[in-house]
Design an enzyme around this catalytic site. Structure first.
Site, PDB file in Angstrom:
ATOM      1  N   SER A 157     103.253  26.560 -10.959  1.00 42.18           N
ATOM      2  CA  SER A 157     103.207  27.984 -11.519  1.00 42.18           C
ATOM      3  C   SER A 157     104.155  27.912 -12.666  1.00 42.18           C
ATOM      4  O   SER A 157     105.126  27.463 -12.737  1.00 42.18           O
ATOM      5  CB  SER A 157     103.109  29.132 -10.592  1.00 42.18           C
ATOM      6  OG  SER A 157     103.279  30.248 -11.151  1.00 42.18           O
ATOM      7  N   TYR A 216     106.289  34.179  -3.616  1.00 40.02           N
ATOM      8  CA  TYR A 216     105.418  33.192  -4.639  1.00 40.02           C
ATOM      9  C   TYR A 216     106.403  32.526  -5.574  1.00 40.02           C
ATOM     10  O   TYR A 216     106.170  31.167  -5.573  1.00 40.02           O
ATOM     11  CB  TYR A 216     104.385  34.176  -5.369  1.00 40.02           C
ATOM     12  CG  TYR A 216     103.496  33.547  -6.202  1.00 40.02           C
ATOM     13  CD1 TYR A 216     102.110  32.858  -5.658  1.00 40.02           C
ATOM     14  CD2 TYR A 216     103.480  33.152  -7.492  1.00 40.02           C
ATOM     15  CE1 TYR A 216     101.443  32.178  -6.178  1.00 40.02           C
ATOM     16  CE2 TYR A 216     102.622  32.277  -8.252  1.00 40.02           C
ATOM     17  CZ  TYR A 216     101.615  31.880  -7.868  1.00 40.02           C
ATOM     18  OH  TYR A 216     100.753  31.060  -8.580  1.00 40.02           O
TER      19      TYR A 216
HETATM   20  P1  NAP Z   1      92.058  32.187  -5.958  1.00 35.24           P
HETATM   21  O1  NAP Z   1      90.835  32.223  -6.655  1.00 35.24           O
HETATM   22  O2  NAP Z   1      92.815  33.001  -5.450  1.00 35.24           O
HETATM   23  O3  NAP Z   1      91.950  30.595  -5.300  1.00 35.24           O
HETATM   24  C1  NAP Z   1      92.879  30.175  -4.303  1.00 35.24           C
HETATM   25  C2  NAP Z   1      92.309  29.339  -3.284  1.00 35.24           C
HETATM   26  O4  NAP Z   1      93.346  29.039  -2.290  1.00 35.24           O
HETATM   27  C3  NAP Z   1      90.852  29.858  -2.691  1.00 35.24           C
HETATM   28  O5  NAP Z   1      90.122  29.000  -2.513  1.00 35.24           O
HETATM   29  C4  NAP Z   1      91.650  30.625  -1.516  1.00 35.24           C
HETATM   30  O6  NAP Z   1      90.440  30.616  -0.514  1.00 35.24           O
HETATM   31  C5  NAP Z   1      92.641  29.331  -0.995  1.00 35.24           C
HETATM   32  N1  NAP Z   1      93.340  29.643   0.021  1.00 35.24           N
HETATM   33  C6  NAP Z   1      94.174  30.648   0.083  1.00 35.24           C
HETATM   34  N2  NAP Z   1      94.740  30.781   1.122  1.00 35.24           N
HETATM   35  C7  NAP Z   1      94.325  29.733   1.815  1.00 35.24           C
HETATM   36  C8  NAP Z   1      94.292  29.368   3.334  1.00 35.24           C
HETATM   37  N3  NAP Z   1      95.103  29.987   4.309  1.00 35.24           N
HETATM   38  N4  NAP Z   1      93.649  28.324   3.799  1.00 35.24           N
HETATM   39  C9  NAP Z   1      92.903  27.703   3.018  1.00 35.24           C
HETATM   40  N5  NAP Z   1      92.555  27.970   1.717  1.00 35.24           N
HETATM   41  C10 NAP Z   1      93.419  29.181   1.219  1.00 35.24           C
HETATM   42  O7  NAP Z   1      93.409  31.622  -7.285  1.00 35.24           O
HETATM   43  P2  NAP Z   1      93.476  30.483  -8.455  1.00 35.24           P
HETATM   44  O8  NAP Z   1      93.928  31.221  -9.209  1.00 35.24           O
HETATM   45  O9  NAP Z   1      92.177  29.504  -8.324  1.00 35.24           O
HETATM   46  O10 NAP Z   1      94.708  29.660  -7.459  1.00 35.24           O
HETATM   47  C11 NAP Z   1      94.744  28.268  -7.300  1.00 35.24           C
HETATM   48  C12 NAP Z   1      96.056  27.737  -7.320  1.00 35.24           C
HETATM   49  O11 NAP Z   1      96.552  28.008  -8.853  1.00 35.24           O
HETATM   50  C13 NAP Z   1      97.105  28.549  -6.406  1.00 35.24           C
HETATM   51  O12 NAP Z   1      97.875  27.715  -5.825  1.00 35.24           O
HETATM   52  C14 NAP Z   1      97.713  29.525  -7.158  1.00 35.24           C
HETATM   53  O13 NAP Z   1      99.062  29.929  -6.899  1.00 35.24           O
HETATM   54  C15 NAP Z   1      97.784  28.709  -8.460  1.00 35.24           C
HETATM   55  N6  NAP Z   1      97.959  29.062  -9.913  1.00 35.24           N
HETATM   56  C16 NAP Z   1      97.044  30.276 -10.327  1.00 35.24           C
HETATM   57  C17 NAP Z   1      97.381  30.762 -11.689  1.00 35.24           C
HETATM   58  C18 NAP Z   1      96.232  31.832 -12.201  1.00 35.24           C
HETATM   59  O14 NAP Z   1      96.952  32.288 -13.251  1.00 35.24           O
HETATM   60  N7  NAP Z   1      95.319  32.184 -11.717  1.00 35.24           N
HETATM   61  C19 NAP Z   1      98.589  30.610 -12.209  1.00 35.24           C
HETATM   62  C20 NAP Z   1      99.516  29.608 -11.553  1.00 35.24           C
HETATM   63  C21 NAP Z   1      99.263  29.281 -10.447  1.00 35.24           C
HETATM   64  P3  NAP Z   1      89.878  32.087  -0.299  1.00 35.24           P
HETATM   65  O15 NAP Z   1      88.657  32.232  -1.615  1.00 35.24           O
HETATM   66  O16 NAP Z   1      89.424  32.354   1.005  1.00 35.24           O
HETATM   67  O17 NAP Z   1      90.817  33.157  -0.650  1.00 35.24           O
END
Ligand code: NAP
Length: 247
Positions: free
Chosen positions: A139, A152
């Site tokens: 991140s 986080y």
């Molecule tokens: P998201 O749409 O919330 O996706 C997160 C994913 O992780 C979802 O598939 C979620 O499942 C899964 N997850 C959460 N808890 C879990 C658990 N206990 N067991 C199995 N799966 C679990 O958000 P995203 O933005 O795509 O995030 C993906 C990654 O990118 C994360 O590591 C996040 O920290 C990172 N990130 C995102 C951003 C951003 O701006 N979006 C920026 C920096 C880093 P559910 O759908 O069931 O919740």
């Protein structure tokens, strides 16, 4: 002639592949030729259907990483070459009010599960004398402090450190370990920020690219880290952020 970005005959496992960045990564890796195991705590049917409808290979496995050891049996006999540790959660509260539960829940999914899932993957790759790639999702908060997200930020600084540590130990044995640090990407993770007009316009105003990122922006970088094109890259934490960190 085979492209250095081809994943033909590779098998990739992507965690959190039901939505957002993980879904986009699974689809992009499949487009590059890999068979995909989509891992989610909920069904990844939409991702699997998208891949198979386009002629690719995909299946799903349900795993809840709130038990950080839940992923350790994913690899036995599966011959997985590429692990994408994408699943992650965020909890927001002022540091003075932050609870132990919000600390432990985030650290378990974002840091502890990433380490022990990677360890299980590496043990299996080493046991069969194979080669592998690990792509962690870090991140901007692997570099910056953030606001109201203590666990986080700590977990994502941890992911950056872990990426370098594992690269130091495993690159010589055939596993490259890298991380992508996404900027502000429009997914569930950032819904609260995008719904807050003040925070949203502050954020947008600082992004040189002039737009929020899309999951696909991250997915193509994951293809690079999974593919032979990055065979001499290990221990990198690459920001894919529309220029945010340059400001
Ligand atoms: P998201 O749409 O919330 O996706 C997160 C994913 O992780 C979802 O598939 C979620 O499942 C899964 N997850 C959460 N808890 C879990 C658990 N206990 N067991 C199995 N799966 C679990 O958000 P995203 O933005 O795509 O995030 C993906 C990654 O990118 C994360 O590591 C996040 O920290 C990172 N990130 C995102 C951003 C951003 O701006 N979006 C920026 C920096 C880093 P559910 O759908 O069931 O919740």
């Amino acid at each position: 002639m085979m492209s250095a970005f081809s994943l033909t005959d590779r098998h990739a496992l992507v965690t959190g592949a039901n939505t957002g960045i993980g879904q986009a990564i699974a689809i992009a890796l499949a487009r590059a030729g890999a068979a995909i195991t989509c891992v989610g705590r909920r069904s990844c049917a939409e991702t699997v259907d998208t891949i198979t409808a386009a002629g690719g290979q995909a299946k799903e496995v349900l795993v809840d990483f709130s038990d950080p050891m839940a992923g350790v049996d994913l690899f036995k006999g599966a011959e997985i070459d590429i692990l994408v540790n994408n699943a992650g959660i965020i909890r927001r509260a002022d540091a003075v009010d932050f609870t132990e539960a919000d600390w432990d829940d985030v650290m378990n999914v974002n840091a502890k599960a990433v380490f022990f899932t990677s360890q299980a993957f590496a043990r299996e790759v080493f046991a069969r004398g194979g080669r592998g790639k690990i792509v962690n999702i870090a991140s901007l908060l692997s570099f910056q402090g953030g606001i109201r997200v203590p666990s986080y930020t700590t977990s994502k600084h941890g992911v950056a450190g872990m990426t370098k540590l594992l690269a130091n130990e495993w690159t010589k044995s055939g596993i490259n370990v890298n991380a992508i640090a996404p900027g502000y990407i429009a997914t569930n993770n950032t819904e609260a920020l995008r719904d807050d007009p003040e925070r949203s316009s502050e954020i947008l105003g600082r992004i040189p690219a002039g737009r929020w990122g899309r999951p696909e922006d991250i997915a193509e970088t994951a293809v690079f880290f999974a593919a032979p094109a990055s065979d001499y890259v290990s221990g990198a934490v690459l920001n894919v952020d529309g220029g945010w960190l340059a400001r």
